[in-house]
Design an enzyme around this catalytic site. Structure first.
Site, short mmCIF file in Angstrom:
data_model
loop_
_atom_site.label_atom_id
_atom_site.label_comp_id
_atom_site.label_asym_id
_atom_site.label_seq_id
_atom_site.Cartn_x
_atom_site.Cartn_y
_atom_site.Cartn_z
N HIS A 1 -27.48 -37.25 -62.82
CA HIS A 1 -28.50 -37.97 -62.06
C HIS A 1 -28.69 -37.37 -60.67
CE1 HIS A 1 -29.37 -41.89 -64.35
NE2 HIS A 1 -28.80 -41.04 -65.18
N ASN B 1 -31.03 -46.08 -61.68
CA ASN B 1 -29.67 -45.97 -61.13
C ASN B 1 -29.03 -47.30 -60.74
OD1 ASN B 1 -29.84 -43.16 -61.30
ND2 ASN B 1 -30.60 -42.95 -59.20
N HIS C 1 -23.51 -38.28 -74.24
CA HIS C 1 -23.57 -39.66 -74.73
C HIS C 1 -22.50 -39.94 -75.79
CE1 HIS C 1 -27.92 -40.80 -73.34
NE2 HIS C 1 -27.10 -40.53 -72.35
#
Length: 315
Positions: A61, A86, A185
């Site tokens: 991010h 976020n 993930h």
């Protein structure tokens, strides 16, 4: 919380420096920098493996918004932290704070927050997946953090494979690197609101019906107007180990997010998913190399930016 580590393959990748960064940048100015960061990652992640996933996601991010400049770490009402993608979902700040505090005692004004974050992501990958790679460093910290920019740069969970390819291409990353980095993930969690559209009002046909039934037991229907927003493991097979089982899940239609399952559903990426599902060693090496590439996105070096004393505030 005790940590039970499943068998994860050890992989060493000696990545070539991603110019203008250099492996061993702090060898003279702060020789224990990487050891100090690793110490705190091991300490925190041993107590809570989810923080390892959080640190890798935090690095992603950061790099996709203004480049890898630690702008995601800055506090403020209008900062990246407060942006919709976020807010309330980023984790690992306390690990960065702890490592940076010791670094400032030993090597004041020397090690950037951006490098601390890159080291912490690398150490998390090793802790959770036995994936080791060298991190080129020499990043400097940005002084701007905007609440609007994550919405423009970060890929939302409903993108299809073509849109994901374009999103990563805008950052100089290839289609294979996009699919490879999606393997992060294999660890981490997601709130029900990020995928409830695949469950209600009807089940997404690309979702395994048995898996959908499991998810519905955890996630209430939107019509219920529940204020509770539970979380679910992104990988239902080995949620505490960074490995290729994420791709195995995709081949069984057990991808949690639309942006996960689309990688198997789309002819653009399905062959890469199938290959990764069969080759943990190869995927691990590709993941290490892709993390190095991602860590070089739009970095600040030389006289640009600054070395923040506190990662939450500009000097």
């Amino acid at each position: 919380m005790a940590v039970v580590m499943v068998s994860c393959m050890f992989v060493l990748v000696s990545g070539a420096p991603y110019s203008p960064l250099v492996v061993g940048y702090y060898r003279q100015s702060c020789p224990f920098a990487e050891i100090i960061v690793q110490k705190y990652v091991n300490k925190f992640v041993s107590l809570n493996p989810g923080l390892g996933a959080g640190l890798i996601r935090l690095h992603f991010h950061d790099c996709f918004v203004r480049g890898c400049d630690a702008s995601v770490l800055l506090d403020g009402a209008k900062s990246e932290k407060e942006s919709l993608p976020n807010k309330g979902s980023l984790r690992g700040f306390e690990v960065i704070d702890a490592a940076k505090a010791e670094l400032e005692l030993i090597c004041p004004k020397t090690v950037s927050c951006a490098d601390v974050l890159a080291f912490a992501a690398r150490d998390s990958a090793f802790k959770l997946g036995r994936i080791r790679y060298d991190v080129p460093s020499g990043r400097r910290d940005g002084v701007v953090s905007s609440i609007s920019e994550p919405l423009l740069s970060l890929p939302p969970p409903f993108l299809n494979a073509t849109s994901l390819r374009d999103n990563f291409a805008a950052k100089g990353l290839s289609l294979d690197e996009m699919v490879t980095l999606s393997g992060a993930h294999s660890i981490g969690i997601s709130h029900c609101t990020s995928f409830s559209g695949r469950l209600y009002p009807t089940t997404d046909p690309s979702l395994d019906p048995n898996y959908a039934a499991e998810l519905k037991k955890i996630c209430p229907a939107p019509a219920a107007k529940s204020k509770v927003n539970p979380t679910v493991n992104l990988d239902s097979i080995t949620p505490s180990c960074l490995d290729n089982k994420y791709y195995v899940g995709l081949t069984a239609k057990r991808g949690l997010l639309t942006s996960d399952q689309t990688l198997m559903s789309s002819p653009l990426t399905s062959k890469i998913v199938s290959y990764n599902a069969q080759n943990n060693d190869v995927w691990s090496k590709k993941f290490a190399a892709a993390m190095v590439r991602m860590g070089g996105i739009e970095v600040l070096t030389g006289n640009k930016g600054q070395i923040r004393k506190n990662c939450r505030f500009v000097n």
